[in-house]
Design a protein around this motif. Sequence first.
Motif, PDB file in Angstrom:
ATOM      1  N   ASP A   1     -19.374 -27.478  22.690  1.00  0.00           N
ATOM      2  CA  ASP A   1     -18.481 -26.605  21.923  1.00  0.00           C
ATOM      3  C   ASP A   1     -19.252 -25.543  21.146  1.00  0.00           C
ATOM      4  OD1 ASP A   1     -16.387 -28.079  22.897  1.00  0.00           O
ATOM      5  OD2 ASP A   1     -15.977 -29.149  21.034  1.00  0.00           O
ATOM      6  N   GLN A   2     -20.445 -25.878  20.692  1.00  0.00           N
ATOM      7  CA  GLN A   2     -21.263 -24.908  19.972  1.00  0.00           C
ATOM      8  C   GLN A   2     -21.843 -23.869  20.921  1.00  0.00           C
ATOM      9  OE1 GLN A   2     -24.216 -27.069  17.747  1.00  0.00           O
ATOM     10  NE2 GLN A   2     -22.723 -27.994  16.352  1.00  0.00           N
ATOM     11  N   LEU A   3     -22.206 -24.291  22.125  1.00  0.00           N
ATOM     12  CA  LEU A   3     -22.858 -23.393  23.072  1.00  0.00           C
ATOM     13  C   LEU A   3     -21.876 -22.479  23.790  1.00  0.00           C
ATOM     14  CD1 LEU A   3     -25.396 -25.923  24.613  1.00  0.00           C
ATOM     15  CD2 LEU A   3     -25.991 -23.931  23.219  1.00  0.00           C
ATOM     16  N   VAL A   4     -20.661 -22.999  24.085  1.00  0.00           N
ATOM     17  CA  VAL A   4     -19.708 -22.253  24.917  1.00  0.00           C
ATOM     18  C   VAL A   4     -18.357 -22.153  24.201  1.00  0.00           C
ATOM     19  CG1 VAL A   4     -18.809 -21.971  27.259  1.00  0.00           C
ATOM     20  CG2 VAL A   4     -20.858 -23.346  26.894  1.00  0.00           C
ATOM     21  N   PRO A   5     -18.207 -21.213  23.291  1.00  0.00           N
ATOM     22  CA  PRO A   5     -16.944 -21.100  22.552  1.00  0.00           C
ATOM     23  C   PRO A   5     -15.792 -20.568  23.391  1.00  0.00           C
ATOM     24  CG  PRO A   5     -18.431 -19.317  21.923  1.00  0.00           C
ATOM     25  CD  PRO A   5     -19.223 -20.258  22.783  1.00  0.00           C
ATOM     26  N   TYR A   6     -16.074 -19.815  24.462  1.00  0.00           N
ATOM     27  CA  TYR A   6     -15.010 -19.270  25.313  1.00  0.00           C
ATOM     28  C   TYR A   6     -14.808 -20.213  26.494  1.00  0.00           C
ATOM     29  CZ  TYR A   6     -16.091 -14.909  22.781  1.00  0.00           C
ATOM     30  OH  TYR A   6     -16.324 -13.960  21.814  1.00  0.00           O
ATOM     31  N   SER A   7     -14.130 -21.311  26.234  1.00  0.00           N
ATOM     32  CA  SER A   7     -14.016 -22.377  27.226  1.00  0.00           C
ATOM     33  C   SER A   7     -12.602 -22.933  27.255  1.00  0.00           C
ATOM     34  CB  SER A   7     -15.006 -23.507  26.873  1.00  0.00           C
ATOM     35  OG  SER A   7     -14.843 -24.607  27.737  1.00  0.00           O
ATOM     36  N   PHE A   8     -12.047 -23.076  28.474  1.00  0.00           N
ATOM     37  CA  PHE A   8     -10.675 -23.571  28.619  1.00  0.00           C
ATOM     38  C   PHE A   8     -10.599 -24.551  29.784  1.00  0.00           C
ATOM     39  CE2 PHE A   8     -10.578 -19.407  26.693  1.00  0.00           C
ATOM     40  CZ  PHE A   8      -9.805 -19.635  25.567  1.00  0.00           C
ATOM     41  N   ARG A   9     -10.094 -25.748  29.499  1.00  0.00           N
ATOM     42  CA  ARG A   9      -9.842 -26.765  30.525  1.00  0.00           C
ATOM     43  C   ARG A   9      -8.339 -26.772  30.803  1.00  0.00           C
ATOM     44  NH1 ARG A   9      -9.726 -31.389  29.066  1.00  0.00           N
ATOM     45  NH2 ARG A   9      -9.901 -31.194  26.789  1.00  0.00           N
ATOM     46  N   VAL A  10      -7.932 -26.239  31.920  1.00  0.00           N
ATOM     47  CA  VAL A  10      -6.517 -26.219  32.264  1.00  0.00           C
ATOM     48  C   VAL A  10      -6.168 -27.547  32.925  1.00  0.00           C
ATOM     49  CG1 VAL A  10      -4.701 -25.040  33.552  1.00  0.00           C
ATOM     50  CG2 VAL A  10      -6.588 -23.721  32.549  1.00  0.00           C
TER      51      VAL A  10
ATOM     52  N   ALA B   1     -13.886 -28.912  24.299  1.00  0.00           N
ATOM     53  CA  ALA B   1     -12.759 -27.988  24.083  1.00  0.00           C
ATOM     54  C   ALA B   1     -12.746 -26.928  25.201  1.00  0.00           C
ATOM     55  CB  ALA B   1     -12.902 -27.316  22.722  1.00  0.00           C
ATOM     56  N   MET B   2     -11.676 -26.218  25.378  1.00  0.00           N
ATOM     57  CA  MET B   2     -10.373 -26.276  24.767  1.00  0.00           C
ATOM     58  C   MET B   2      -9.386 -26.625  25.872  1.00  0.00           C
ATOM     59  SD  MET B   2      -8.065 -25.339  22.269  1.00  0.00           S
ATOM     60  CE  MET B   2      -9.085 -24.414  21.124  1.00  0.00           C
ATOM     61  N   GLU B   3      -8.546 -27.634  25.665  1.00  0.00           N
ATOM     62  CA  GLU B   3      -7.570 -27.970  26.696  1.00  0.00           C
ATOM     63  C   GLU B   3      -6.354 -27.057  26.614  1.00  0.00           C
ATOM     64  OE1 GLU B   3      -4.965 -31.691  28.505  1.00  0.00           O
ATOM     65  OE2 GLU B   3      -5.724 -31.835  26.442  1.00  0.00           O
ATOM     66  N   ILE B   4      -5.907 -26.616  27.802  1.00  0.00           N
ATOM     67  CA  ILE B   4      -4.640 -25.908  27.949  1.00  0.00           C
ATOM     68  C   ILE B   4      -3.788 -26.766  28.865  1.00  0.00           C
ATOM     69  CG2 ILE B   4      -3.480 -23.800  28.671  1.00  0.00           C
ATOM     70  CD1 ILE B   4      -5.403 -23.355  26.353  1.00  0.00           C
ATOM     71  N   TRP B   5      -2.718 -27.351  28.305  1.00  0.00           N
ATOM     72  CA  TRP B   5      -1.929 -28.344  29.055  1.00  0.00           C
ATOM     73  C   TRP B   5      -0.570 -27.781  29.440  1.00  0.00           C
ATOM     74  CZ3 TRP B   5       1.613 -32.599  26.966  1.00  0.00           C
ATOM     75  CH2 TRP B   5       1.963 -33.492  27.991  1.00  0.00           C
ATOM     76  N   TYR B   6      -0.288 -27.851  30.734  1.00  0.00           N
ATOM     77  CA  TYR B   6       1.036 -27.517  31.256  1.00  0.00           C
ATOM     78  C   TYR B   6       1.779 -28.832  31.482  1.00  0.00           C
ATOM     79  CZ  TYR B   6      -0.494 -22.698  32.189  1.00  0.00           C
ATOM     80  OH  TYR B   6      -0.939 -21.400  32.066  1.00  0.00           O
ATOM     81  N   PRO B   7       2.695 -29.212  30.604  1.00  0.00           N
ATOM     82  CA  PRO B   7       3.338 -30.523  30.717  1.00  0.00           C
ATOM     83  C   PRO B   7       4.337 -30.618  31.862  1.00  0.00           C
ATOM     84  CG  PRO B   7       4.268 -29.302  28.885  1.00  0.00           C
ATOM     85  CD  PRO B   7       3.101 -28.502  29.381  1.00  0.00           C
ATOM     86  N   GLY B   8       4.823 -29.487  32.375  1.00  0.00           N
ATOM     87  CA  GLY B   8       5.776 -29.502  33.488  1.00  0.00           C
ATOM     88  C   GLY B   8       5.194 -28.802  34.694  1.00  0.00           C
ATOM     89  N   ASN B   9       5.997 -27.911  35.292  1.00  0.00           N
ATOM     90  CA  ASN B   9       5.456 -27.178  36.437  1.00  0.00           C
ATOM     91  C   ASN B   9       4.591 -26.025  35.939  1.00  0.00           C
ATOM     92  OD1 ASN B   9       7.064 -24.767  36.037  1.00  0.00           O
ATOM     93  ND2 ASN B   9       8.814 -25.905  36.852  1.00  0.00           N
ATOM     94  N   MET B  10       3.972 -25.319  36.897  1.00  0.00           N
ATOM     95  CA  MET B  10       3.044 -24.253  36.533  1.00  0.00           C
ATOM     96  C   MET B  10       3.430 -22.926  37.170  1.00  0.00           C
ATOM     97  SD  MET B  10      -0.629 -26.252  36.589  1.00  0.00           S
ATOM     98  CE  MET B  10      -1.496 -24.982  35.679  1.00  0.00           C
ATOM     99  N   THR B  11       4.723 -22.717  37.369  1.00  0.00           N
ATOM    100  CA  THR B  11       5.184 -21.445  37.892  1.00  0.00           C
ATOM    101  C   THR B  11       5.038 -20.374  36.812  1.00  0.00           C
ATOM    102  OG1 THR B  11       7.449 -21.988  37.247  1.00  0.00           O
ATOM    103  CG2 THR B  11       6.790 -22.516  39.510  1.00  0.00           C
TER     104      THR B  11
END
Length: 347
Positions: A205-214, A257-267
Amino acid sequence: MKTYSLLAFLLSTQLIWVSAVFTSEDAQYNETEARMLLNLAAGAYASDATACVQRTFSSNENQMIISQFSVKCDFFGNPCAGYIIVSEVLQQITVVFRGTKTNSQLLLEGWTTLKPSADFYGIGLVNTYFKKGHEKTWDYVASALNHTNYLNYDVYVTGHSLGGALAALAAPRIVHEGLRQSQQVKIITFGEPRVGNLDFSHGYDQLVPYSFRVTHAIDVVPHLPACVKDLSYTPPAGSDGSKPCDPTSTNGGYHHAMEIWYPGNMTQGSQYMVCTGLPRDEDFSCSDAPKVDLNDTTLGVWDHRNYFGVEVPDFGKGGCDPSMTFAGPPTKTGIGALVSSVLGKRK
C-alpha cells in the motif's frame, strides 16, 4: 489525470486513451479505464493479443506490442505468460499478465495453502508459487522499463486471476527497485487471489497507491488463500456466520488495497462499491462478507471467469470481438458443474 473518451462507447468498439501524466486524480477508480485493461487482460489468454490491443485503443495512440513472453512456471511445464505494450505518443508502458492456463496449474498455485511463506524483497511474505512465477517473468518487465527509449514512461500493470497475482508482485517491485516512482505506476487487477500476508499488504500500500482490485460478486478466488479470521467477532443472528479477517495476524493471506466490488452484474452502469471500510484492505462490507461454501463453488468460479459481461479467457481467445455472446450463470451445482466451470472449453 489521463482522460478517457466516453464517446468511444457510443461511436465504436474502440476506447480512446488521451495523453497526459499521472496525477492525484489517478488514485480514483475509473471504470472506463478498468474496462480497457480487462480487454488487455483477456488478450493475454490468446496466442496473439494483437486483435484485443487494436480493438482497445485508437490507432493514433500507436500502441505497439514490444514483447510477448511465456516461460515454464513449474515442473509440469505450465506457463507464466504475458505481453508488454508501449505507446511513444502517450509515453506509456502497459504490462499484462495471463491468468491460469491449465487445471494442474490451478492446483499448483496453492490458492488453498495455509499461509504465505516466501520473503518478497523485505516487503513481506508472499505465496511461493506466485513468487516463482514473478521471478521467471521479471526480466521481461525490467528490460522494457530500462529501455533507453522508454525511461520515465508511466506504467500500467494488469492481469486476471493468476495474472492479477503476478501483476501485484511486479508493481511494488518496480517501485521498490527504483525503476519508477510510486506515482508513475498504476495497477488494476481482476479476480486477484490473496498474494501475501499482512506485512506485504502494508508494504504494498505504501509503494503502490494507485491500485485497484476489481472483484465480481462471489468470485471464489479473492477468498484464497484464506485469511486468519477474527474470532472475537460475533456474527449477527440470521447471518451466514461469516467472520472478518483478523487485521493483526501476519499468519494467513491478506489483501492489499483497494478493492472495487461489483456485488451484482457488471454491465455498463452497474453499481459498485469502493471498499474503504474495516478491516483495512479486507472491508467486511464488500466481497469478504459472503461466506464461501467450499462444497459448491460453482457460481463462485463462474463469477471468477466472467467480468464486465464477458467470459474473460474465451473473450481474449476470440480477439475481444464485441459481438461475442456468453452463457449466463450456471443453474446446475455439484462437482461436475464445478469442473466444467473451472476448465471451460479447452482450446
